[in-house]
Design an enzyme around this catalytic site. Structure first.
Site, PDB file in Angstrom:
ATOM      1  N   ASP A  28     -11.249  -8.683   6.805  1.00  0.00           N
ATOM      2  CA  ASP A  28     -12.984  -9.178   6.558  1.00  0.00           C
ATOM      3  C   ASP A  28     -13.355 -10.373   6.824  1.00  0.00           C
ATOM      4  O   ASP A  28     -14.372 -10.201   6.734  1.00  0.00           O
ATOM      5  CB  ASP A  28     -12.806  -8.333   4.908  1.00  0.00           C
ATOM      6  CG  ASP A  28     -13.070  -6.824   5.272  1.00  0.00           C
ATOM      7  OD1 ASP A  28     -12.969  -6.103   5.980  1.00  0.00           O
ATOM      8  OD2 ASP A  28     -13.811  -6.140   4.282  1.00  0.00           O
ATOM      9  N   LYS A  38       3.536 -15.508   1.678  1.00  0.00           N
ATOM     10  CA  LYS A  38       3.220 -15.888   0.391  1.00  0.00           C
ATOM     11  C   LYS A  38       4.702 -16.573   0.137  1.00  0.00           C
ATOM     12  O   LYS A  38       4.951 -15.630  -0.859  1.00  0.00           O
ATOM     13  CB  LYS A  38       2.476 -15.026  -0.315  1.00  0.00           C
ATOM     14  CG  LYS A  38       2.300 -15.960  -1.599  1.00  0.00           C
ATOM     15  CD  LYS A  38       1.273 -16.997  -1.863  1.00  0.00           C
ATOM     16  CE  LYS A  38       0.749 -17.642  -2.729  1.00  0.00           C
ATOM     17  NZ  LYS A  38      -0.129 -18.673  -2.584  1.00  0.00           N
ATOM     18  N   TYR A  64       0.855  -1.647  -0.081  1.00  0.00           N
ATOM     19  CA  TYR A  64       0.227  -0.026  -0.081  1.00  0.00           C
ATOM     20  C   TYR A  64       0.593   1.476   0.432  1.00  0.00           C
ATOM     21  O   TYR A  64       0.230   2.348  -0.601  1.00  0.00           O
ATOM     22  CB  TYR A  64      -0.863   0.211   0.753  1.00  0.00           C
ATOM     23  CG  TYR A  64      -2.222  -0.993   1.279  1.00  0.00           C
ATOM     24  CD1 TYR A  64      -2.068  -1.861   0.053  1.00  0.00           C
ATOM     25  CD2 TYR A  64      -2.964  -1.228   2.005  1.00  0.00           C
ATOM     26  CE1 TYR A  64      -3.381  -2.867   0.466  1.00  0.00           C
ATOM     27  CE2 TYR A  64      -4.288  -1.849   2.216  1.00  0.00           C
ATOM     28  CZ  TYR A  64      -3.817  -2.534   1.204  1.00  0.00           C
ATOM     29  OH  TYR A  64      -5.342  -3.657   0.911  1.00  0.00           O
ATOM     30  N   ASP A 122      -3.294 -17.848   1.316  1.00  0.00           N
ATOM     31  CA  ASP A 122      -4.115 -18.632  -0.137  1.00  0.00           C
ATOM     32  C   ASP A 122      -4.631 -19.600   0.811  1.00  0.00           C
ATOM     33  O   ASP A 122      -5.486 -19.795   1.207  1.00  0.00           O
ATOM     34  CB  ASP A 122      -3.918 -19.436  -0.651  1.00  0.00           C
ATOM     35  CG  ASP A 122      -2.778 -20.084  -0.859  1.00  0.00           C
ATOM     36  OD1 ASP A 122      -1.163 -20.197   0.045  1.00  0.00           O
ATOM     37  OD2 ASP A 122      -2.236 -20.721  -1.922  1.00  0.00           O
ATOM     38  N   ASP A 129      -5.605  -6.753   5.550  1.00  0.00           N
ATOM     39  CA  ASP A 129      -6.972  -5.998   5.084  1.00  0.00           C
ATOM     40  C   ASP A 129      -7.773  -7.208   4.561  1.00  0.00           C
ATOM     41  O   ASP A 129      -9.346  -7.695   4.799  1.00  0.00           O
ATOM     42  CB  ASP A 129      -6.466  -5.482   4.173  1.00  0.00           C
ATOM     43  CG  ASP A 129      -7.604  -4.112   3.787  1.00  0.00           C
ATOM     44  OD1 ASP A 129      -8.448  -4.167   4.227  1.00  0.00           O
ATOM     45  OD2 ASP A 129      -7.260  -3.590   2.484  1.00  0.00           O
TER      46      ASP A 129
END
Ligand code: NAD
Length: 362
Positions: free
Chosen positions: A252, A192, A141, A224, A248
């Site tokens: 959620d 990852k 970001y 994943d 992030d």
């Protein structure tokens, strides 16, 4: 000495839910003698409309001066056509970065009263208590180079860069290990590392930091798989530490396990434990202005503020018990409504929490 609190209602449902959280702060101040000075300022689209910038200087100055910030949410379709440099989200990212709020704590706790509101089976989620620790001021970001460029061929190419230094990884991992020490002593670091060198480094540093915490069990998981495990068997997790973007997305997902994104608070802390507190949800333009949004995430954000920045853990417990008491009365906003419950609006839910807070007493 009084603690200084800055309120940033923001956009969309932000002002509606923050008004209820402020009722709780005012009740703690006026009825229970908590020494608080409360200020208010603009951030996001509302700030752009008034000052032409989503993070006005006055807001930044107040945020620096105050002990804690309570934010609603920013953004909405009205401001989407703006250049990215002045979009509401830029104001929020700028504030996080200016205050050095690198540690984002996102608890996903299922209130037993809401076991039916989750889309997962009650036995999968009942008793759920996960803490996602998300790195907040680095990663993709913020990484450079970024932007959209036009190649010689005329085709456009979008670029964002995932970048972390060892010290950025180390400090967020230490926050996770320290918090795990006060919980069930397990940290799962999510990366990852099989395809991204940057997160290969993340795994290496997390492992090294882990050797300083011999009583904490450290595991690693690819993002994943973590997404899948979160909906398959979420109770296997205790503290999850991960990058800005992975955190992030995963938080959620974890939010939905608890029934509604409208239930989840968050804390963003800097090295001095100054904090910004906000619901994890956005400005929900689809329901803004209707008085139906769930204010409990904002109110639970006040509880986190009391616990992590104001040094008032007893008051934090009381606010959380007041939320539980309102749910015990079978009051529900539309997002968590279920058979046999009474659907109420934002203000009525806030009033019920304040009434419960007064009833719980000192
Ligand atoms: P959102 O979280 O605003 O909404 C997602 C869904 O959840 C919507 O259906 C919404 O009605 C519902 N919802 C959210 N909060 C709720 C609440 N308190 N009570 C009941 N229902 C609730 O996410 P989105 O739709 O992807 O984004 C909308 C805007 O918010 C965008 O402009 C986005 O950039 C912004 N946003 C801001 C923040 C922030 O300020 N921290 C975070 C995420 C998104």
């Amino acid at each position: 000495m009084s603690k200084q609190i800055l309120i940033l209602p923001g956009d969309g449902i932000g002002p509606e839910i923050v008004a209820e959280a402020v009722k709780v702060l005012v009740c703690l101040r006026d009825d229970f003698g908590l020494a608080l000075d409360i200020y208010e300022a603009l951030l996001g689209g509302s700030a752009y409309d008034e000052h032409g910038h989503p993070l006005p200087e006055e807001t930044l100055r107040l945020a620096h001066d105050c002990d804690a910030v309570l934010l609603g949410a920013v953004g909405g379709p009205k401001w989407e056509p703006l250049d990215i440099s002045v979009r509401p989200e830029k104001g929020l990212l700028g504030l996080r970065s200016e205050l050095g709020l690198f540690a984002n704590l996102r608890p996903a706790i299922l209130f037993p009263q809401l076991a039916d509101a989750s889309t997962l089976k009650p036995e999968v989620v009942s008793g759920l208590d996960i803490l996602i620790v998300r790195e907040l001021t680095g990663g993709i970001y913020f990484g450079r180079p970024r932007g959209v460029e036009t190649l010689d061929s005329g085709e456009r190419r979008g670029i964002n860069t995932l970048v972390y230094t060892e010290s950025e990884i180390e400090r967020i991992c230490r926050v996770a290990f320290d918090l795990a020490g006060k919980r069930s002593k397990r940290v799962c670091s999510v990366d990852k590392a099989n395809v991204l060198e940057c997160t290969e480094l993340w795994r290496e540093v997390a492992t090294r930091v882990g050797t300083d915490y011999p009583d904490i069990e450290l595991s690693h998981m690819y993002v994943d798989n973590a997404a899948m495990q979160l909906v398959r068997a979420p109770k296997q997790f205790d503290v999850v530490v991960t990058t800005n973007m992975f955190g992030d997305i995963l938080s959620d997902c974890a939010a939905q396990l608890t029934g509604s994104i409208g239930m989840l608070p968050s804390a963003s802390l800097n090295a001095e434990e100054k904090g910004m507190y906000e619901p994890i949800h956005g400005s929900a333009p689809d329901i803004a202005g209707r008085g139906v949004a769930n204010p409990l995430a904002a109110i639970l954000s006040v509880a986190m503020m009391l616990r992590y920045t104001l040094g008032e853990p007893v008051q934090a417990d009381r606010v959380e018990r007041a939320v539980a008491a309102a749910l015990d009365q079978r009051l529900r906003t539309a997002d968590i409504a279920a058979k046999g419950t009474e659907t109420v609006g934002t203000a009525r839910m806030g009033d019920a929490v304040v009434a419960a807070l007064r009833e719980i007493g000192d």
